[in-house]
Each structure stands twice: as C-alpha cells, then as structure tokens.
Scaffold this active site. Sequence first.
Site, PDB file in Angstrom:
ATOM      1  N   GLU A 164       3.748  16.481  -5.973  1.00 58.93           N
ATOM      2  CA  GLU A 164       2.655  15.489  -6.215  1.00 58.93           C
ATOM      3  C   GLU A 164       1.563  15.593  -5.248  1.00 58.93           C
ATOM      4  O   GLU A 164       1.772  16.418  -4.232  1.00 58.93           O
ATOM      5  CB  GLU A 164       3.296  13.986  -5.908  1.00 58.93           C
ATOM      6  CG  GLU A 164       4.489  13.733  -6.771  1.00 58.93           C
ATOM      7  CD  GLU A 164       5.065  11.964  -6.291  1.00 58.93           C
ATOM      8  OE1 GLU A 164       5.177  11.416  -7.317  1.00 58.93           O
ATOM      9  OE2 GLU A 164       5.322  11.956  -5.094  1.00 58.93           O
TER      10      GLU A 164
ATOM     11  N   ASP B 226      -0.106   5.757  -1.270  1.00 59.24           N
ATOM     12  CA  ASP B 226      -0.771   6.783  -1.100  1.00 59.24           C
ATOM     13  C   ASP B 226      -2.414   6.398  -0.593  1.00 59.24           C
ATOM     14  O   ASP B 226      -3.079   5.595  -1.251  1.00 59.24           O
ATOM     15  CB  ASP B 226      -1.137   8.050  -2.101  1.00 59.24           C
ATOM     16  CG  ASP B 226       0.234   8.256  -2.843  1.00 59.24           C
ATOM     17  OD1 ASP B 226       1.222   7.692  -2.253  1.00 59.24           O
ATOM     18  OD2 ASP B 226       0.191   8.840  -3.779  1.00 59.24           O
TER      19      ASP B 226
ATOM     20  N   MET C  43       0.895  -1.534   0.113  1.00 60.84           N
ATOM     21  CA  MET C  43      -0.018  -0.008   0.040  1.00 60.84           C
ATOM     22  C   MET C  43       0.712   1.257   0.092  1.00 60.84           C
ATOM     23  O   MET C  43       1.966   1.363   0.770  1.00 60.84           O
ATOM     24  CB  MET C  43      -1.046  -0.048   1.234  1.00 60.84           C
ATOM     25  CG  MET C  43      -1.761   1.381   1.439  1.00 60.84           C
ATOM     26  SD  MET C  43      -2.915   1.250   2.959  1.00 60.84           S
ATOM     27  CE  MET C  43      -1.500   1.949   4.013  1.00 60.84           C
TER      28      MET C  43
ATOM     29  N   PHE D 254      -3.332   5.403 -10.758  1.00 58.42           N
ATOM     30  CA  PHE D 254      -2.691   5.969  -9.543  1.00 58.42           C
ATOM     31  C   PHE D 254      -3.449   7.183  -8.548  1.00 58.42           C
ATOM     32  O   PHE D 254      -4.706   7.113  -8.928  1.00 58.42           O
ATOM     33  CB  PHE D 254      -1.787   6.948 -10.497  1.00 58.42           C
ATOM     34  CG  PHE D 254      -0.348   6.395 -10.928  1.00 58.42           C
ATOM     35  CD1 PHE D 254      -0.157   5.116 -10.953  1.00 58.42           C
ATOM     36  CD2 PHE D 254       0.521   7.166 -11.027  1.00 58.42           C
ATOM     37  CE1 PHE D 254       0.980   4.466 -11.263  1.00 58.42           C
ATOM     38  CE2 PHE D 254       1.838   6.666 -11.472  1.00 58.42           C
ATOM     39  CZ  PHE D 254       2.094   5.193 -11.722  1.00 58.42           C
TER      40      PHE D 254
ATOM     41  N   ARG E 159      -0.604  14.419 -12.738  1.00 54.39           N
ATOM     42  CA  ARG E 159      -1.186  13.584 -12.015  1.00 54.39           C
ATOM     43  C   ARG E 159      -1.925  13.850 -10.547  1.00 54.39           C
ATOM     44  O   ARG E 159      -1.503  15.204 -10.216  1.00 54.39           O
ATOM     45  CB  ARG E 159      -0.356  12.134 -11.686  1.00 54.39           C
ATOM     46  CG  ARG E 159       0.996  12.436 -10.880  1.00 54.39           C
ATOM     47  CD  ARG E 159       1.760  11.287 -10.648  1.00 54.39           C
ATOM     48  NE  ARG E 159       2.797  11.333 -10.007  1.00 54.39           N
ATOM     49  CZ  ARG E 159       4.037  11.516 -10.556  1.00 54.39           C
ATOM     50  NH1 ARG E 159       4.250  11.802 -11.796  1.00 54.39           N
ATOM     51  NH2 ARG E 159       5.127  11.862  -9.682  1.00 54.39           N
ATOM     52  N   ASP E 160      -2.497  13.168 -10.108  1.00 52.03           N
ATOM     53  CA  ASP E 160      -3.084  13.109  -8.472  1.00 52.03           C
ATOM     54  C   ASP E 160      -3.999  14.499  -8.592  1.00 52.03           C
ATOM     55  O   ASP E 160      -4.145  15.316  -7.728  1.00 52.03           O
ATOM     56  CB  ASP E 160      -1.901  13.609  -7.607  1.00 52.03           C
ATOM     57  CG  ASP E 160      -0.745  12.318  -7.662  1.00 52.03           C
ATOM     58  OD1 ASP E 160      -1.036  11.365  -8.195  1.00 52.03           O
ATOM     59  OD2 ASP E 160       0.460  12.734  -7.343  1.00 52.03           O
TER      60      ASP E 160
HETATM   61  C1  FRU Z   1       2.868   9.632  -4.518  1.00 48.29           C
HETATM   62  C2  FRU Z   1       2.824   8.966  -5.870  1.00 48.29           C
HETATM   63  C3  FRU Z   1       1.843   9.857  -6.710  1.00 48.29           C
HETATM   64  C4  FRU Z   1       1.203   8.706  -7.653  1.00 48.29           C
HETATM   65  C5  FRU Z   1       1.385   7.664  -6.947  1.00 48.29           C
HETATM   66  C6  FRU Z   1       1.700   6.214  -7.567  1.00 48.29           C
HETATM   67  O1  FRU Z   1       3.386   8.750  -3.500  1.00 48.29           O
HETATM   68  O2  FRU Z   1       4.042   8.819  -6.533  1.00 48.29           O
HETATM   69  O3  FRU Z   1       2.368  10.806  -7.512  1.00 48.29           O
HETATM   70  O4  FRU Z   1       0.003   9.074  -8.213  1.00 48.29           O
HETATM   71  O5  FRU Z   1       2.271   7.527  -5.848  1.00 48.29           O
HETATM   72  O6  FRU Z   1       1.621   5.038  -6.934  1.00 48.29           O
END
Ligand code: FRU
Length: 325
Positions: A203, A24, A22, A80, A151-152
């Site tokens: 991120e 994020d 696990m 992601f 992303r994110d």
């Molecule tokens: C942060 C990250 C995010 C990405 C995810 C991938 O820890 O690198 O930017 O979406 O983990 O698992």
Amino acid sequence: MRTYEQEVNRLQYHFTPPQKWMNDPNGMVYYEGEYHLFYQHHPDSCDWGPMHWGHAVSQDLVHWEHLPIALKPDHNGYIFSGCAVVDWHDHTGFFDGGSGLVAIFTHSSEDATSGRVRQVQSLAYSRDNGRTWTMYEGNPVLEDERFVDFRDPKVFYHAPTSSWIMVLAAGNCLHLYRSSNLLEWEFASEFGTEEGCHEGVWECPDLFELQVDGKPGETRWVLVVSINPASVDGSKTQYFIGHFDGYRFVNEHSPELVLWLDHGRDNYAGVTWSDTERPLEGRVFIGWMSNWMYANATPTEQEDWRGAMTLPRRLTLREELDQRS
Ligand code: FRU
C-alpha cells in the site's frame, strides 16, 4: 470548551484530528507558503468507516490550523489515500493558464449485489489554495478490472522525460504510469513481485530522487512501500534504493534484501511532501502513528478522537561503509 491541554490522552506535539477517526496522511503538498496535510478521516465515528479527506495547513510543520473536510464520498465511492501536486503550468486546463492544486486519489466502492470491491483513481482540483475542491467530471481517470487492490496513487513531475509519473499499489506489486496532463495515463512498468517483503498487501508507495551524502552530482531513487501485515509488528514500511529512468524503477540491491524505514510499530502509510524547496537535499516525510493490529482500539475514544501522525522527518541518503548486498 475543553482545550487539548486538558485532555489526558491528547498528544501535544503530534498532529491529531480535532474529532473522530484518522488514518493515513494524504495529499501532502507545499504551495504558496503553506504545508497542506490531508488525512483519511471518518467524521461520524472514532472507528474506520466511509473515508473522507480531513484537512489542515501549517507554515512550519509544528503548528497546524484545522480546515473543513476537503473531499467527501460521492457516486464513485469512498475517498481513499492519494496525493496532491501543484499543476504549475496548467497541464490539466483546470486553472485558466495559472497554477493550482490537483489531488489524485483512490475512489473505493463495493458492488451492492456481488460485494466486489472496485478501486479506481480519480482527480479533484482547487483554485483557492485547497480551501474548496471540485471533483473532475471525467472521473475515474484510471482503472484496471484485474485488480481488487488497486490504490494509493503518488504522482510527481519527471522533468527529464517531461511527464507526470504515477506509482500505485496493484495487487502484490506496484504499477508505474505516465501522463502529459494528469488526465490520461499510460502504463509504463511494474515493480516488486519478486522483491522485498511480501508478507502482506502493498500500500501507499512513494518514489523520489535524493542526493547521496549531499553530493549534487550523485543521486539515487528511493521507493517507499507500506506493507500490512508483516509477520512481526503488523503494519510496517519498507524501502528500496535504485535507479529510475522515467519508465522503470530498478532496485540496486538484491531482491531478497528487506530495508525497513523504521524499527518501531507506529509509522505506517507514510509518504513525502510534494513541491517543497530543494527536494534532492531531503524529503519531508510523515506517517500515521498507528498500526492496523490495534488502530481501532487505542484508548482515546472518551475524548472523541482517534489517530495521530508521526512527527515530520527529513529523509536523506547516506552511503554506508559496510555495503549491504
Ligand atoms: C492504508 C490504507 C490504504 C487505503 C486507506 C483506506 O492504511 O489501507 O491502502 O487507501 O488505508 O483508509
């Protein structure tokens, strides 16, 4: 069956995955009496790999019920990090005039020949309180070829301008977008190229409004950004305080000031729950209690799991007498 209490390394209070990897926390949303917690999950290994969204629910943020995997990789790529919101008034048209949950996340894939990474934003929705999910057939809903790191997404409804707002990490800064229906997004502004710490990639942003010292009339906007790696301590989370008008975030401190959310090493990629009650009085935050410097090496593999969340915490804003510039 072995219980958590019999496992030497198993954390008893902190949230951990029942099995395997696990990272994020994702998709945190409060809906019909349940706090949902999704998470970056690799169900086949205790190391990072093809990302899925694991899922759990809780009524008190202390006791968690584990549920089946919510989102699995498809032709658009791995799943992601991202968020989930309640579409209260069926702006998407997914809920026959009622309400339901919409997840907004990054699909990440790699071109087999060129090796180029492609990160785009996609939707999935649930009509049964997050128990089952359908991928939106129009995915992706947002892409920008100029960025490899794109992303994110974190999304919220901004009532004063009657719009959904998305903040996401784009290269070395953040982008903000607006939408009336979560399906079509229009670029609004960018933030951060010259602000805060840039020692690593940005991120997992979050943007929300909070009262100052609990005073109803006085608020500020808080922008949280995770950064990896910072030169000291690896994965860390910084934040900015300022103003937001529905289009643009303006930092009220000087651009050089770096505010860290936490002094420890193990609080990364954290964001806050959507749709909780009285959000202006406090936002409930949870982070990944690890660090990319050593995340793949923490010694819990013999118990067949790896990764933990911080305890949830309530973020509030307080004015300090020695005002920082
Ligand atoms: C942060 C990250 C995010 C990405 C995810 C991938 O820890 O690198 O930017 O979406 O983990 O698992």
